[in-house]
Enzyme design. Structure first.
Site, PDB file in Angstrom:
ATOM      1  N   SER A   1       2.868 -14.258  -6.277  1.00  0.00           N
ATOM      2  CA  SER A   1       2.579 -15.623  -6.385  1.00  0.00           C
ATOM      3  C   SER A   1       2.937 -16.392  -7.573  1.00  0.00           C
ATOM      4  CB  SER A   1       1.019 -15.826  -6.302  1.00  0.00           C
ATOM      5  OG  SER A   1       0.530 -15.485  -7.445  1.00  0.00           O
TER       6      SER A   1
ATOM      7  N   THR B   1      -1.458  -9.194  -4.370  1.00  0.00           N
ATOM      8  CA  THR B   1      -2.253  -7.875  -4.710  1.00  0.00           C
ATOM      9  C   THR B   1      -2.905  -7.613  -3.318  1.00  0.00           C
ATOM     10  OG1 THR B   1      -2.597  -8.595  -6.881  1.00  0.00           O
ATOM     11  CG2 THR B   1      -4.200  -7.089  -5.879  1.00  0.00           C
TER      12      THR B   1
END
Ligand code: ASP
Length: 317
Positions: A49, A11
């Site tokens: 991730s 992000t």
């Protein structure tokens, strides 16, 4: 030489369809010029991730080690927050240097008001460069708090205060740009990095759980982490399956509660901790199930046998 910054995506770098590289990310950080040395940026292919693998994380660890050997006072890694509590612990287990390895990210992407990435990177860089964080291993810096990788958890899906250490609290804070370490949890000696991929499943027990689903999950695995109720309990109906699995592979008993320890000698009923440990399950102590899985994968991936696994969990659990 400056702190080495490795960017892995997440992000913190997601500006709509574009991905910010390290140069773009650091260009938008007011106060970064107050660091003693500029950051030494190493961009990796950005990846969510949730798609990171042990192999990728271990590869970054090698590059981070090379940066430290070349003179970097510390390392910062930016990545997505979803798996950060696991990657941080993996890195902590194998990190052999005094120089700190600091992980950070963001909960609000760069297109949003109050993007937290710049503040987190600046704080992480200060922590990575600080003399007081030497020897603390892998740290997670978020929201001006410093957390030990061993204890930190992601506890909220959107809050910028998502990272907390339920059992210990933060080890320190960044206050007006100054790094204050308040406590230093003990850190056992680093482990060898795994050279093979071990398969380790995680089963979280739930109300009216079924032995069949446990057995199906464990098929073909090298080890199992069992996240039990409360202090480490299982429904009586699961006990024979758990005993059979523990005779075949390391089965680590943890708690699904998210804080506190598995017990060893308080309850003695079918499915209690006394019962399960007597059937060969290994006590995971205070380790959260996600972290216990990381430790078990590292141990089995470097050839540890059952006794070595038990010793390691006794030391680190
Ligand atoms: N889904 C994102 C990731 O883990 C979330 C984040 O970056 O915080 O890559």
């Amino acid at each position: 030489m400056g702190v080495a910054l490795f960017t892995l995506g997440g992000t913190i770098s997601m500006a709509g369809r574009d991905r910010l590289d390290g140069a773009a990310l650091t260009a938008a950080i007011p106060g970064l010029e107050t660091l003693d040395e500029p950051l030494d940026i190493h961009d990796r292919k950005p990846v969510g991730s949730g798609s990171l693998t042990f192999v990728q994380v271990l590869d970054v660890a090698e590059s981070a080690s090379a940066a430290v050997r070349a003179g970097a006072p510390g390392v910062v890694i930016t990545q997505g927050t979803d798996t950060l509590e696991e990657t941080a612990y993996l890195l902590d287990l194998i990190w052999p240097h005094e120089e700190p390895l600091v992980l950070t990210g963001a909960m609000r992407n760069p297109t949003l008001a109050g993007h937290d990435g710049p503040a987190n990177v600046l704080a992480a860089a200060r922590v990575a460069a600080a003399a007081s964080t030497r020897g603390l291993g892998a740290l997670v810096v978020f929201n001006d708090e410093i957390h030990a990788a061993r204890w930190v958890r992601k506890t909220h899906s959107t809050s910028t205060a998502t990272f907390v250490s339920p059992d210990t609290g933060p080890v320190g804070h960044v206050i007006e740009g100054h790094v204050r370490v308040l406590s230093a949890p003990p850190r056992p000696a680093p482990l060898p990095a795994p050279t093979a991929t071990a398969r380790v499943a995680l089963h979280t027990v739930t109300l009216d759980d079924e032995p069949d689903s446990l057995a199906a999950l464990a098929a073909g695995q090298d080890g199992l982490v069992f996240a039990g109720f409360g202090v480490g309990h299982a429904p009586a109906v699961l006990v024979p399956a758990l005993g059979e699995l523990a005779a075949r592979m390391p089965v680590v008993l943890t708690s699904r509660t998210g804080a506190g320890s598995v017990l060893r000698s308080t309850y003695d009923a079918p499915g209690s901790e006394i019962d399960l440990l007597s059937r060969g399950l290994i006590n995971g102590g205070l380790l959260h199930p996600y972290k216990a899985r990381v430790l078990l994968k590292v141990l089995l991936g470097s050839g540890a046998d059952h006794d070595a696994v038990s010793v390691a969990f006794a030391e680190r659990g």
